[in-house]
Structure formats: structure tokens, C-alpha cells
Design a protein around this motif. Structure first.
Motif, PDB file in Angstrom:
ATOM      1  N   GLU A 183      97.249   8.047  -0.537  1.00  0.00           N
ATOM      2  CA  GLU A 183      97.071   7.413  -1.846  1.00  0.00           C
ATOM      3  C   GLU A 183      95.616   7.601  -2.281  1.00  0.00           C
ATOM      4  OE1 GLU A 183      99.163   6.162  -3.841  1.00  0.00           O
ATOM      5  OE2 GLU A 183     100.925   5.492  -2.718  1.00  0.00           O
ATOM      6  N   VAL A 184      95.437   8.075  -3.500  1.00  0.00           N
ATOM      7  CA  VAL A 184      94.094   8.356  -4.011  1.00  0.00           C
ATOM      8  C   VAL A 184      93.496   7.105  -4.651  1.00  0.00           C
ATOM      9  CG1 VAL A 184      92.769   9.687  -5.699  1.00  0.00           C
ATOM     10  CG2 VAL A 184      94.558  10.799  -4.351  1.00  0.00           C
ATOM     11  N   HIS A 185      92.289   6.756  -4.237  1.00  0.00           N
ATOM     12  CA  HIS A 185      91.514   5.666  -4.835  1.00  0.00           C
ATOM     13  C   HIS A 185      90.166   6.213  -5.294  1.00  0.00           C
ATOM     14  CE1 HIS A 185      94.393   3.552  -2.277  1.00  0.00           C
ATOM     15  NE2 HIS A 185      94.087   2.407  -2.841  1.00  0.00           N
ATOM     16  N   PHE A 186      89.598   5.569  -6.300  1.00  0.00           N
ATOM     17  CA  PHE A 186      88.193   5.808  -6.631  1.00  0.00           C
ATOM     18  C   PHE A 186      87.339   4.897  -5.754  1.00  0.00           C
ATOM     19  CE2 PHE A 186      89.638   7.211 -10.992  1.00  0.00           C
ATOM     20  CZ  PHE A 186      89.210   8.527 -10.830  1.00  0.00           C
ATOM     21  N   HIS A 187      86.311   5.473  -5.148  1.00  0.00           N
ATOM     22  CA  HIS A 187      85.369   4.671  -4.365  1.00  0.00           C
ATOM     23  C   HIS A 187      84.218   4.281  -5.283  1.00  0.00           C
ATOM     24  CE1 HIS A 187      83.448   3.158  -0.738  1.00  0.00           C
ATOM     25  NE2 HIS A 187      82.319   3.696  -1.175  1.00  0.00           N
ATOM     26  N   ILE A 188      84.123   2.995  -5.590  1.00  0.00           N
ATOM     27  CA  ILE A 188      83.133   2.486  -6.541  1.00  0.00           C
ATOM     28  C   ILE A 188      82.047   1.733  -5.788  1.00  0.00           C
ATOM     29  CG2 ILE A 188      82.769   1.087  -8.611  1.00  0.00           C
ATOM     30  CD1 ILE A 188      84.627   3.457  -9.052  1.00  0.00           C
ATOM     31  N   PRO A 190      78.868  -0.367  -6.829  1.00  0.00           N
ATOM     32  CA  PRO A 190      77.985  -0.940  -7.850  1.00  0.00           C
ATOM     33  C   PRO A 190      76.554  -1.051  -7.319  1.00  0.00           C
ATOM     34  CG  PRO A 190      79.323  -2.652  -6.858  1.00  0.00           C
ATOM     35  CD  PRO A 190      79.816  -1.361  -6.284  1.00  0.00           C
ATOM     36  N   GLU A 191      75.608  -1.193  -8.231  1.00  0.00           N
ATOM     37  CA  GLU A 191      74.209  -1.317  -7.817  1.00  0.00           C
ATOM     38  C   GLU A 191      73.995  -2.582  -6.995  1.00  0.00           C
ATOM     39  OE1 GLU A 191      71.683  -1.029 -11.174  1.00  0.00           O
ATOM     40  OE2 GLU A 191      72.182   1.081 -11.593  1.00  0.00           O
ATOM     41  N   GLU A 192      74.743  -3.624  -7.308  1.00  0.00           N
ATOM     42  CA  GLU A 192      74.676  -4.856  -6.531  1.00  0.00           C
ATOM     43  C   GLU A 192      76.094  -5.258  -6.141  1.00  0.00           C
ATOM     44  OE1 GLU A 192      72.654  -7.876  -8.659  1.00  0.00           O
ATOM     45  OE2 GLU A 192      70.768  -6.776  -8.833  1.00  0.00           O
ATOM     46  N   GLY A 193      76.247  -5.699  -4.926  1.00  0.00           N
ATOM     47  CA  GLY A 193      77.563  -6.112  -4.466  1.00  0.00           C
ATOM     48  C   GLY A 193      78.187  -5.081  -3.548  1.00  0.00           C
ATOM     49  N   LYS A 194      79.374  -5.415  -3.084  1.00  0.00           N
ATOM     50  CA  LYS A 194      80.053  -4.581  -2.100  1.00  0.00           C
ATOM     51  C   LYS A 194      80.870  -3.482  -2.780  1.00  0.00           C
ATOM     52  CE  LYS A 194      80.512  -8.567   0.981  1.00  0.00           C
ATOM     53  NZ  LYS A 194      81.460  -9.478   1.679  1.00  0.00           N
ATOM     54  N   PRO A 195      81.039  -2.353  -2.095  1.00  0.00           N
ATOM     55  CA  PRO A 195      81.866  -1.277  -2.661  1.00  0.00           C
ATOM     56  C   PRO A 195      83.333  -1.679  -2.703  1.00  0.00           C
ATOM     57  CG  PRO A 195      81.225  -0.747  -0.411  1.00  0.00           C
ATOM     58  CD  PRO A 195      80.466  -1.984  -0.781  1.00  0.00           C
ATOM     59  N   VAL A 196      84.046  -1.128  -3.649  1.00  0.00           N
ATOM     60  CA  VAL A 196      85.479  -1.386  -3.787  1.00  0.00           C
ATOM     61  C   VAL A 196      86.202  -0.056  -3.970  1.00  0.00           C
ATOM     62  CG1 VAL A 196      85.212  -3.701  -4.764  1.00  0.00           C
ATOM     63  CG2 VAL A 196      85.276  -1.721  -6.276  1.00  0.00           C
ATOM     64  N   ASP A 197      87.478  -0.061  -3.628  1.00  0.00           N
ATOM     65  CA  ASP A 197      88.335   1.104  -3.846  1.00  0.00           C
ATOM     66  C   ASP A 197      89.397   0.723  -4.869  1.00  0.00           C
ATOM     67  OD1 ASP A 197      87.978   1.763  -0.395  1.00  0.00           O
ATOM     68  OD2 ASP A 197      87.131   2.936  -2.019  1.00  0.00           O
ATOM     69  N   ILE A 198      89.508   1.509  -5.930  1.00  0.00           N
ATOM     70  CA  ILE A 198      90.406   1.192  -7.039  1.00  0.00           C
ATOM     71  C   ILE A 198      91.415   2.322  -7.199  1.00  0.00           C
ATOM     72  CG2 ILE A 198      90.580   0.736  -9.508  1.00  0.00           C
ATOM     73  CD1 ILE A 198      87.764  -0.373  -9.408  1.00  0.00           C
ATOM     74  N   ARG A 199      92.698   1.978  -7.066  1.00  0.00           N
ATOM     75  CA  ARG A 199      93.763   2.976  -7.195  1.00  0.00           C
ATOM     76  C   ARG A 199      94.182   3.155  -8.652  1.00  0.00           C
ATOM     77  NH1 ARG A 199      99.470   2.341  -6.992  1.00  0.00           N
ATOM     78  NH2 ARG A 199     100.548   4.280  -6.407  1.00  0.00           N
ATOM     79  N   ARG A 200      94.332   2.048  -9.353  1.00  0.00           N
ATOM     80  CA  ARG A 200      94.752   2.101 -10.761  1.00  0.00           C
ATOM     81  C   ARG A 200      93.935   1.088 -11.541  1.00  0.00           C
ATOM     82  NH1 ARG A 200     100.271   1.776 -10.464  1.00  0.00           N
ATOM     83  NH2 ARG A 200     100.745   3.856 -11.270  1.00  0.00           N
ATOM     84  N   LEU A 201      93.594   1.405 -12.765  1.00  0.00           N
ATOM     85  CA  LEU A 201      92.798   0.518 -13.616  1.00  0.00           C
ATOM     86  C   LEU A 201      93.719  -0.572 -14.153  1.00  0.00           C
ATOM     87  CD1 LEU A 201      89.817   0.461 -14.559  1.00  0.00           C
ATOM     88  CD2 LEU A 201      90.569   1.561 -16.668  1.00  0.00           C
ATOM     89  N   GLU A 202      93.712  -1.728 -13.485  1.00  0.00           N
ATOM     90  CA  GLU A 202      94.642  -2.804 -13.843  1.00  0.00           C
ATOM     91  C   GLU A 202      94.155  -3.601 -15.050  1.00  0.00           C
ATOM     92  OE1 GLU A 202      97.445  -2.985 -12.605  1.00  0.00           O
ATOM     93  OE2 GLU A 202      97.362  -1.952 -10.679  1.00  0.00           O
ATOM     94  N   GLY A 203      92.868  -3.930 -15.112  1.00  0.00           N
ATOM     95  CA  GLY A 203      92.343  -4.738 -16.206  1.00  0.00           C
ATOM     96  C   GLY A 203      91.566  -3.904 -17.215  1.00  0.00           C
ATOM     97  N   HIS A 204      91.077  -4.577 -18.243  1.00  0.00           N
ATOM     98  CA  HIS A 204      90.304  -3.909 -19.285  1.00  0.00           C
ATOM     99  C   HIS A 204      88.862  -3.716 -18.838  1.00  0.00           C
ATOM    100  CE1 HIS A 204      88.699  -2.868 -23.223  1.00  0.00           C
ATOM    101  NE2 HIS A 204      87.804  -3.835 -23.082  1.00  0.00           N
TER     102      HIS A 204
END
Length: 390
Positions: A183-188, A190-204
């Protein structure tokens, strides 16, 4: 140019011929009314010929315009492909296969022995569930708006820049002792905070169109295949989540299709994963045909277990369905008369469609699913997304 000159020459010859005939007619005393009629007829024929030539020229111009637009999109895709190339070393996921085998071989062995896990296996499973997982990205807490804002900023930069880091979550195939896809995720990050992996853009996300987000996921997955990152193949394809946003956006969809037209060998290593109800509609039948024509496989998410709906999605080119583990293990609430998990597996097997169990919560659940005949499953407890390192 030669055809234009021939057309002009033909029109001039026609006018000269008509003029010569009119001169002969006048010399022989033809009535003025007949002369006017002949002149009008000749003018009408000449006008019809001019209209036909104009219509043909219009069609040619329209075809050339479409071809130019397609060529422009193809060039844009090729330039983006070149821009994301670098000197980064290719990272293989062979160690992930060993991890998958290690995780599932022990519970499967105990299950086969006497149906009851030994004390050591139970202790080991409990220990693994209670211990933190190395490399697992933290989920974005709803109570941290500052971090969420940082993630949004990182997503905007990623989409605007057209470059993305990917994380792959194995779809485990216990029968093979390896991954059966990813399953493909984007590895995000941010400049501050922990990294997250997002598979689908659920919110706006402000200034981010879902269609552009999903197009970037498809193109980035294709680039990962081209560069040989990970253990990706036709037997272990990349599953990219999309929605109606991409299918309804003609420009973004065209960019995706052009990528696979330029590199047709990549198509068999891609699976487009979308909600089951989207495949039920007839609005995107043409798009499904285009994807299947390129050799790209389709997967239906959250299939409810209806035989009629299964036939419909199969007609759209779907080769696999994704069903939550709780639904397959009869732990989820269902509508009255809905088939149980075993019936779902049986129906899919008869239709020659693979079932992928999603959100598997424990290794015990994995063993139960194996006993049901399911050989493809995924879940953070089994193996979380792992970043393709730069």
C-alpha cells in the motif's frame, strides 16, 4: 501547402470554364434568365466546395490541437520524471520479507500443531503487541492543531513541488512467506512534530486539490517502479488509493494516463484502489476501460458482500476486493441478511477475485484469516508503513 494550391487552381479553372461557357451562351442569344440561372448554379457549387474544404480544415485543426495538448502533457510528464531523478541510492525492501516471514511463521506453526498456541508463543505475541514498534510513524493526534497545521503545510509544499517521499506498507502473503504487494503512503515530515504516513487525503487541506494529490501518488509510484526502489513487481504491485476526485478531473487523469502510455511496462506493477461504491456507478465506465486497456489492475475497497455488486465490480475490471478483518471475522455490525465472512470468501473465490483483509489487529486474527483461506492481509500491527529511504 500543395493541397491548398491545388484547391485554388481547381477553383480558378472552374471559374474560367464557367465564364467561357457563359460567353458562348451570350453569343448564341441565350435568354438572360437562363444565363442568371447558370451563373447562380455555378456560384452555389463553388460555395459548397469552399464550405467542404473549410469544414475539413476545421477538423484537421481540431485534431492537431488535441494532439498538441497530448504531446504537451507527455512532455510535462517526461520533464517531471527527469526532475525527480537524483543520485539517491536505490533501497531494497528484502529485509521486510524476512520480517514478514518471522512474524507469521511462529503463530502459524503453533496453530497447526494442536490448535492452541503454546505459552511461549502467547508470551511472545503479547510482548510484541505491548512493545513499541521501531520505525512506525506516529498517527496524527486530533488534539494537536499546531502539528496538524504543520502537516498541512508539508502537504502543500509536497504537492506544489511535485516531489514526494513514499512509504510502503506490505500486503502480507503468509502462504508465500513474503509480501504480496504494498500500500502506497506519502511520508510527511512537518517542520515541527512527528512524521506521519498518509494513504488518502481524507480531510480538507487548504490550496491542495485531492485530484492533484492523487495524481502525484500515481506518478510517484510509477517513478519508484522505474527506479527499482523496493521489492516491487507484478507479483508484488503497488496499491495506490484514489477517489472520484481524480477520475472526474480530466487534466490530472490525462497526466496519469500519459505516464503509463510513455512507460507501458510499469502498468502491471500498479493497482488502483478505490471505494466499492465508486465502481458501482456508470459515470466512470470509460475511465475504467482506459485503465484496464493500459494493463492497470483495479481493487474495490469495503465490498459489502453482495453477489450482485461483486458481478458489477468484476465487470469493471476489478481483480481484488479489500474487506476489513473485523467484517471477515464477523465482529462488525452488518445489515440484516448480509453474508458472513466465510460466505464472502467463498463468493470471491468462485468469482476468481482475491480477497485482501485490511486493518488486521493481531497475529491471532491473521491465523484465523489464514484458516478461512485468505492469503493477503495488511495492518499496522502486522507491519507498519516503511519509508523508502533517500
Amino acid at each position: 501547402m500543395q493541397r491548398i494550391l491545388l484547391a485554388i487552381g481547381g477553383a480558378a479553372a472552374f471559374c474560367a470554364g464557367v465564364t467561357f461557357l457563359l460567353q458562348i451562351a451570350i453569343a448564341r442569344g441565350l435568354p438572360a434568365a437562363d444565363i442568371v440561372l447558370v451563373t447562380s448554379s455555378a456560384t452555389l457549387l463553388l460555395s459548397l466546395g469552399a464550405a467542404a474544404l473549410a469544414y475539413r480544415a476545421f477538423n484537421r485543426a481540431r485534431l492537431l490541437t488535441h494532439e498538441l495538448e497530448r504531446l504537451t502533457r507527455s512532455m510535462d510528464a517526461a520533464i517531471k520524471d527527469l526532475s525527480v531523478r537524483g543520485d539517491r541510492d536505490a533501497t531494497r525492501l528484502d529485509d521486510l520479507n524476512a520480517l514478514v516471514t518471522l512474524k507469521l511463521s511462529a503463530p502459524t506453526k503453533h496453530k497447526a500443531d494442536d490448535g492452541v498456541p503454546t505459552e511461549d508463543a502467547s508470551t511472545e505475541a503479547t510482548s510484541r503487541r505491548s512493545s513499541p514498534r521501531k520505525g512506525k510513524p506516529a498517527q496524527l493526534p486530533a488534539s494537536e492543531p499546531a502539528e496538524a497545521s504543520g502537516v498541512d503545510v508539508a502537504i502543500r509544499r509536497m504537492v506544489a513541488g511535485g516531489q514526494a517521499d513514499l512509504s510502503l506498507q506490505p500486503i502480507i502473503a503468509p502462504g508465500r512467506g513474503e509480501a504480496g504487494g504494498f500500500e502506497v503512503h506519502f511520508h510527511i515530515e512537518p517542520e515541527e512534530g512527528k512524521p506521519v504516513d498518509i494513504r488518502r487525503l481524507e480531510g480538507h487541506v487548504a490550496d491542495v486539490r485531492p485530484a492533484a494529490f492523487e495524481r502525484l501518488a500515481m506518478v510517484s509510484a510509477a517513478e519508484a517502479i522505474r527506479r527499482g526502489l523496493g521489492d516491487i513487481s507484478e507479483r508484488k504491485p503497488l496499491h495506490v488509493a484514489v477517489s472520484d476526485a481524480l477520475l472526474d478531473d480530466k487534466m490530472e487523469l490525462a497526466a496519469v494516463l500519459d505516464t503509463f502510455k510513455l512507460h507501458p511496462s510499469l502498468a502491471r506493477s500498479i493497482v488502483v484502489s478505490m471505494p466499492e461504491d465508486l465502481l458501482q456507478s456508470t459515470e466512470h465506465t470509460e475511465v475504467f476501460g482506459q485503465l484496464s486497456g493500459l494493463g492497470i489492475r483495479l481493487a474495490a475497497e469495503d465490498w459489502p458482500g453482495s453477489l450482485d455488486e461483486l458481478e458489477t465490480v468484476k465487470g469493471s475490471g476489478v481483480g481484488m476486493v479489500k474487506v476489513a478483518a473485523d467484517r471477515l471475522l464477523d465482529r462488525a455490525k452488518t445489515r440484516k441478511g448480509a453474508p458472513n465472512g466465510a460466505a464472502i470468501v467463498e463468493m470471491a473465490e468462485k468469482a476468481r477475485i482475491d480477497v485482501i483483509a485490511t486493518d488486521v489487529q493481531s497475529e491471532e486474527d491473521a491465523v484465523s484469516l489464514i484458516d478461512m483461506g485468505i492469503d493477503l492481509m495488511t495492518g499496522d500491527r502486522l507491519s507498519a508503513p516503511r519509508r523508502l529511504e533517500a
